[in-house]
Design a protein around this motif. Structure first.
Motif, PDB file in Angstrom:
ATOM      1  N   ASP A 232       0.881  -1.153  -0.108  1.00  0.00           N
ATOM      2  CA  ASP A 232      -0.104  -0.284  -0.019  1.00  0.00           C
ATOM      3  C   ASP A 232       0.677   1.268   0.175  1.00  0.00           C
ATOM      4  OD1 ASP A 232      -1.696  -1.616  -0.477  1.00  0.00           O
ATOM      5  OD2 ASP A 232      -2.800  -1.145   1.854  1.00  0.00           O
ATOM      6  N   LEU A 233       0.400   2.239  -0.568  1.00  0.00           N
ATOM      7  CA  LEU A 233       1.674   3.716  -0.787  1.00  0.00           C
ATOM      8  C   LEU A 233       1.358   4.289  -0.615  1.00  0.00           C
ATOM      9  CD1 LEU A 233       2.731   1.800  -4.082  1.00  0.00           C
ATOM     10  CD2 LEU A 233       4.681   2.224  -2.782  1.00  0.00           C
ATOM     11  N   THR A 234       1.574   5.642  -0.026  1.00  0.00           N
ATOM     12  CA  THR A 234       0.705   6.230  -0.057  1.00  0.00           C
ATOM     13  C   THR A 234       1.897   7.415  -0.873  1.00  0.00           C
ATOM     14  OG1 THR A 234      -0.451   6.042   2.026  1.00  0.00           O
ATOM     15  CG2 THR A 234      -0.103   8.264   1.542  1.00  0.00           C
ATOM     16  N   LEU A 244      -1.435  10.482  -9.128  1.00  0.00           N
ATOM     17  CA  LEU A 244      -1.036   9.516  -9.464  1.00  0.00           C
ATOM     18  C   LEU A 244      -1.177   8.329 -10.643  1.00  0.00           C
ATOM     19  CD1 LEU A 244      -4.516   8.330  -7.550  1.00  0.00           C
ATOM     20  CD2 LEU A 244      -2.015   8.435  -6.547  1.00  0.00           C
ATOM     21  N   GLY A 260      -6.664   4.062  -4.707  1.00  0.00           N
ATOM     22  CA  GLY A 260      -7.370   3.541  -3.040  1.00  0.00           C
ATOM     23  C   GLY A 260      -8.663   4.086  -2.804  1.00  0.00           C
ATOM     24  N   ASP A 262      -9.051   6.447  -1.717  1.00  0.00           N
ATOM     25  CA  ASP A 262      -8.982   8.804  -1.125  1.00  0.00           C
ATOM     26  C   ASP A 262      -8.000   9.252  -2.417  1.00  0.00           C
ATOM     27  OD1 ASP A 262      -6.238   8.232  -0.555  1.00  0.00           O
ATOM     28  OD2 ASP A 262      -6.723   8.618   1.401  1.00  0.00           O
ATOM     29  N   THR A 264      -4.984   8.977  -2.686  1.00  0.00           N
ATOM     30  CA  THR A 264      -3.811   9.769  -2.505  1.00  0.00           C
ATOM     31  C   THR A 264      -3.111   8.020  -2.510  1.00  0.00           C
ATOM     32  OG1 THR A 264      -4.095   9.730   0.366  1.00  0.00           O
ATOM     33  CG2 THR A 264      -4.526  11.477  -1.143  1.00  0.00           C
ATOM     34  N   HIS A 265      -3.987   7.169  -2.868  1.00  0.00           N
ATOM     35  CA  HIS A 265      -3.257   5.373  -2.399  1.00  0.00           C
ATOM     36  C   HIS A 265      -3.209   4.902  -4.033  1.00  0.00           C
ATOM     37  CE1 HIS A 265      -4.113   7.068   1.927  1.00  0.00           C
ATOM     38  NE2 HIS A 265      -3.189   5.719   1.953  1.00  0.00           N
ATOM     39  N   ARG A 267      -2.077   0.299  -4.987  1.00  0.00           N
ATOM     40  CA  ARG A 267      -1.994  -0.569  -4.260  1.00  0.00           C
ATOM     41  C   ARG A 267      -1.329  -1.942  -4.884  1.00  0.00           C
ATOM     42  NH1 ARG A 267      -7.207  -0.361  -2.635  1.00  0.00           N
ATOM     43  NH2 ARG A 267      -8.227  -1.819  -4.345  1.00  0.00           N
ATOM     44  N   LEU A 294       4.831   3.960   2.911  1.00  0.00           N
ATOM     45  CA  LEU A 294       3.835   2.514   2.202  1.00  0.00           C
ATOM     46  C   LEU A 294       4.219   1.108   2.732  1.00  0.00           C
ATOM     47  CD1 LEU A 294       6.705   0.686   2.090  1.00  0.00           C
ATOM     48  CD2 LEU A 294       8.033   1.979   0.519  1.00  0.00           C
ATOM     49  N   GLN A 295       3.626   0.424   2.947  1.00  0.00           N
ATOM     50  CA  GLN A 295       3.147  -0.728   3.788  1.00  0.00           C
ATOM     51  C   GLN A 295       2.881  -1.877   3.494  1.00  0.00           C
ATOM     52  OE1 GLN A 295      -0.253  -0.058   6.451  1.00  0.00           O
ATOM     53  NE2 GLN A 295       0.225  -1.327   7.925  1.00  0.00           N
TER      54      GLN A 295
END
Length: 327
Positions: A232-234, A244, A260, A262, A264-265, A267, A294-295
């Motif tokens: 998951d990238l912000t 984006l 994502g 909102d 701003t993300h 995946r 990122l997560q």
């Protein structure tokens, strides 16, 4: 020998409503089996057949080596049951109820008080043992019901959504008791709507939907089938928002990014695992895209549930299964 075994287990109610449509199960002795499904999927109906409260209309089932339809009394002597709607006398104290249950199960008078005290201590109700049950909170009543189910040291314990609506402390107390029972060799059949609960406690998980078993395996096996870990990238929001499109273009050599919710993300699946993260970050930097964070997200049982049923498990849905017919 399996502690619980079913072949083509069915239950159809008057009017033609089929709540359980041919379930095959084999639960090993000493394991915790998590039974997952939304309200109305057939979980409670299945449990009520296994504990002899509801007669199957098709197939067969054995519990602790006894047929639930032909040997219900033998089944009842070997099982403990804690259903969602505990029938507890509000005018009796917790100690009185547990001692009464011990007496009804034929425990010798010399052992009744000690056995009751032991169980009340295990479920953290010793300080409240002489209070009337009508003054207990919902969590205390659920823990008392568990003590009642364990009074005769059953070979198989059925817990039907035992932590629904409980506070975190009561939930942890019940989780600890399930782990203790497993260590002692008790078979636990746990129905739940909480994916984390099944992930934490169950050796194997079965997912029921529309009255049919749609998936079965260990939590790890099922999550592996659900797909790869994802990233998951912000992205930084500045100006008119993150670019984006530029980010997606930089990510395409690594897979197909998904937006994502909102703006701003993005995946991205990680079939190569964490080794892919450094090249991804480098590609975004070279594209001039500012990455805020990122997560790495591993597959969950929720992902499994969606993949197998097409919808998410929502614990707040109305209890359609409870209204399926007489119990």
């Amino acid at each position: 020998m399996a502690a619980i075994e079913t072949e083509g287990l069915e239950r159809t109610f008057k009017g033609g409503l089929t709540a359980v449509a041919g379930v095959d199960l084999a639960v090993r002795e000493g394991e915790v089996y998590g039974f997952l499904g939304p309200n109305g999927a057939g979980k409670t109906t299945t449990v009520r057949m296994l504990v002899t409260l509801l007669r199957p209309t098709g197939g067969r089932a054995t519990v602790a080596g006894h047929d639930v339809a032909r040997e219900p009394d033998a089944v009842r002597r070997r099982i403990g049951v804690a259903l969602q709607e505990a029938a507890l006398d509000p005018l009796m104290t917790g100690r009185e109820l547990v001692e009464l249950q011990a007496t009804l199960h034929g425990i010798s008078p010399a052992r009744v008080r000690g056995r009751a005290r032991e169980l009340l201590e295990r479920v953290d109700l010793l300080d409240a043992q002489d209070r009337r049950v009508g003054t207990y909170s919902g969590g205390m009543k659920r823990r008392l019901d568990l003590a009642l189910a364990l009074i005769h040291e059953p070979a198989v314990l059925f817990l039907d959504e035992p932590t629904t609506g409980l506070d975190p402390v009561s939930r942890m107390t019940l989780w600890d008791e399930v782990r203790r029972l497993k260590a002692a060799g008790t078979t636990v059949f746990l129905t739940t709507q909480y994916l984390e609960e099944a992930d934490q406690l169950a050796d194997r998980v079965g997912i029921i939907d529309g009255g049919r078993l749609v998936a079965e395996g260990t939590p790890a096996e099922l999550k592996a089938e659900a797909g790869h870990a994802r990233l998951d990238l912000t992205f930084a929001a500045g100006g008119d928002g993150p670019d984006l499109e530029a980010a997606a273009a930089a990510l395409r050599p690594f897979g197909t990014p998904a937006p994502g919710t909102d703006g701003t993300h993005l995946r991205l699946a990680l079939p190569g695992g964490a080794a892919e993260i450094a090249p991804i970050v480098r590609a975004l930097d070279e594209a001039g895209v500012e990455l805020r964070g990122l997560q790495v997200v591993q597959p969950t049982l929720d992902d499994v549930f969606v993949a197998r049923t097409g919808h998410r498990l929502d614990p707040e849905e109305p209890r359609a299964d409870a209204a399926a017919g007489p119990r």
